[in-house]
Design a protein around this motif. Structure first.
Motif, PDB file in Angstrom:
ATOM      1  N   THR A 151       0.710  -1.052  -0.032  1.00  0.00           N
ATOM      2  CA  THR A 151      -0.120  -0.063   0.025  1.00  0.00           C
ATOM      3  C   THR A 151       0.806   1.312   0.156  1.00  0.00           C
ATOM      4  O   THR A 151       0.309   2.355   0.128  1.00  0.00           O
ATOM      5  CB  THR A 151      -1.081  -0.006   1.087  1.00  0.00           C
ATOM      6  OG1 THR A 151      -0.081  -0.168   2.401  1.00  0.00           O
ATOM      7  CG2 THR A 151      -1.867  -1.140   1.217  1.00  0.00           C
ATOM      8  N   THR A 153       2.946   4.416  -1.301  1.00  0.00           N
ATOM      9  CA  THR A 153       2.740   5.440  -2.565  1.00  0.00           C
ATOM     10  C   THR A 153       3.871   5.752  -3.104  1.00  0.00           C
ATOM     11  O   THR A 153       3.726   6.320  -4.138  1.00  0.00           O
ATOM     12  CB  THR A 153       1.860   6.652  -2.041  1.00  0.00           C
ATOM     13  OG1 THR A 153       2.549   7.390  -1.061  1.00  0.00           O
ATOM     14  CG2 THR A 153       0.423   6.035  -1.287  1.00  0.00           C
ATOM     15  N   ASP A 273       4.645   8.147   4.668  1.00  0.00           N
ATOM     16  CA  ASP A 273       3.449   7.405   3.913  1.00  0.00           C
ATOM     17  C   ASP A 273       2.494   6.707   4.618  1.00  0.00           C
ATOM     18  O   ASP A 273       1.823   5.647   4.122  1.00  0.00           O
ATOM     19  CB  ASP A 273       4.497   6.530   3.074  1.00  0.00           C
ATOM     20  CG  ASP A 273       3.883   6.158   1.621  1.00  0.00           C
ATOM     21  OD1 ASP A 273       2.848   6.813   1.154  1.00  0.00           O
ATOM     22  OD2 ASP A 273       4.121   4.904   1.156  1.00  0.00           O
ATOM     23  N   GLU A 275      -0.756   5.148   5.792  1.00  0.00           N
ATOM     24  CA  GLU A 275      -2.028   4.998   5.298  1.00  0.00           C
ATOM     25  C   GLU A 275      -3.134   5.872   5.861  1.00  0.00           C
ATOM     26  O   GLU A 275      -3.193   6.140   6.739  1.00  0.00           O
ATOM     27  CB  GLU A 275      -2.596   3.486   5.513  1.00  0.00           C
ATOM     28  CG  GLU A 275      -1.868   2.330   4.773  1.00  0.00           C
ATOM     29  CD  GLU A 275      -2.351   0.875   5.213  1.00  0.00           C
ATOM     30  OE1 GLU A 275      -1.781   0.127   4.504  1.00  0.00           O
ATOM     31  OE2 GLU A 275      -3.095   0.738   5.926  1.00  0.00           O
TER      32      GLU A 275
END
Length: 398
Positions: A151, A153, A273, A275
């Motif tokens: 997940t 990015t 980063d 979530e």
């Protein structure tokens, strides 16, 4: 010691590659390989979770049996809680790489990250390994970094250089992680692989890794959820040609500082980063009798959902901080407590302080300073806020 930042540079004698093996339905890169032309001394720290994933079990066995030459990692599947088949699959991953590189399978480590409890598509991995090996390159670090993302990015890499033992030594690292992050390694869903061309004895390497992890990967929390697959690996091949770094020597101290800076850089990227995160939060505790006490208090604040929600709302609610501190250590005294948010007192000498700046926490970066008046030690922990975005991502992860 002067540190030099270098962009995505692998140490001497290392190569890397990354590609899509078809593990992810999206078709995004999901298989990475890191390789040293020379045998490496290596050390690793792994999750304290009771349900360690198969790759960790196999890698621990290989680390104990041999020097290390390569590490293969996949994303998109954790290969965890998959029974005997999972162990066979992890071993087959190392054997496939060993056959292509003319190594012993024990010289290959393995790591996986992704969804727990699903069989690993080893046929796809074995079919992709020849291409993975043929594409190994000194410029392959960015491709490998992308292949371990889930997940995330953005790809998380860091490289630093310093003169140690008369030669320029490079340490570089790559990590993945954005959620399911909580420390306690003896660690988050988090993988980190570090590589160096330093000539260093194993005892010194092991000590340096433990110190670096304590101030970096073991000082971050996103959601206080410990993963089954967390692993930090450090490989050193000696190609820099420096004087041997021995445990307890000044050179060992210099190397430890170099590695620590790389790991802190990577750990901060994980929080950046996180979530759904809208805030990067630094919780700094001072005035404790010991560093572990300070760290416990910092985590008490950083893992408080009420505190994290307040930060998401840019609300300078110092009561959330005080409550978390008091729940962590019942010996604290209100009259000794001082709390600052972004450098502004909100609680001082036992009394609240009115906050006049309504925009105090509106920016992305928040620093929480807490002094508890019980000693001279301290610690810092990095975390994020708790947002609607985090809930959306994890409500639909599977």
């Amino acid at each position: 010691m002067t540190l030099k930042t270098v962009s995505s540079v692998l140490p001497l004698g290392f190569k890397a590659s990354g590609l899509s093996a078809g593990i992810k339905r999206s078709g995004k890169p999901d298989l990475a390989l890191f390789f040293s032309e020379s045998p490496c001394v290596a050390s690793a720290m792994m999750t304290a979770n009771a349900f360690k994933a198969a790759p960790l079990v196999v890698s621990a066995q290989h680390l104990a049996a041999s020097k290390t030459r390569a590490l293969i990692a996949n994303s998109g599947n954790a290969n965890c809680m998959t029974g005997r088949k999972g162990l066979r699959d992890a071993r087959e991953m190392t054997a496939s790489v060993a056959r292509q590189l003319a190594l012993k399978k024990e010289e290959v480590l393995v790591a996986s990250t992704g969804i727990i409890g699903k069989p690993l598509a080893t046929d796809k991995i074995k079919a992709a390994v020849p291409g993975l090996v043929s594409s190994l390159s000194v410029k392959g670090f960015p491709s490998a970094a992308k292949a371990v993302m889930t997940t995330d990015t953005f790809a998380k890499t860091a490289s630093l250089q310093a003169v140690i033992g008369g030669k320029t030594v490079t340490v570089c690292g790559v990590c993945k992680g954005a959620g399911m992050i909580a420390p306690r390694m003896k660690m988050a869903t988090m993988l980190a692989f570090c590589f160096t061309d330093a000539l260093i004895e194993k005892a010194a390497l092991k000590d340096a890794l433990a110190c670096a992890v304590d101030d970096s990967f073991n000082a971050v929390t996103i959601d206080n959820c410990m993963s089954t697959n967390d692993m930090v690996v450090l490989m050193a091949n000696g190609r820099a040609g420096n004087r041997m770094i021995k445990k307890g020597s000044p050179e060992a101290v210099r190397f430890s500082r170099l590695l620590r800076q790389v790991c802190i850089c990577l750990a901060k990227m994980i929080v950046e980063d996180a979530e759904g995160a809208t805030k990067f939060i630094e919780v700094r505790i001072s005035g404790t009798a010991t560093k572990p006490q300070a760290k416990d208090l910092a985590f008490g604040v950083a893992n408080s959902n009420l505190f994290k929600c307040a930060m998401f709302g840019s609300d300078p609610n110092w009561g959330r901080i005080a409550a978390a501190l008091g729940a962590t250590d019942s010996r604290l005294k209100q009259e000794d407590l001082r709390i600052k948010l972004n450098g502004v007192y909100v609680f001082n000498n036992g009394r609240p302080v009115a906050v006049k700046d309504r925009g105090l926490l509106k920016g992305r970066n928040i620093v929480v300073d807490v002094a508890v008046g019980r000693g001279k030690s301290g610690a810092t922990v990095y975390t994020s806020d708790l947002s609607y975005g985090y809930v959306r991502i994890n409500a639909d992860y599977n």
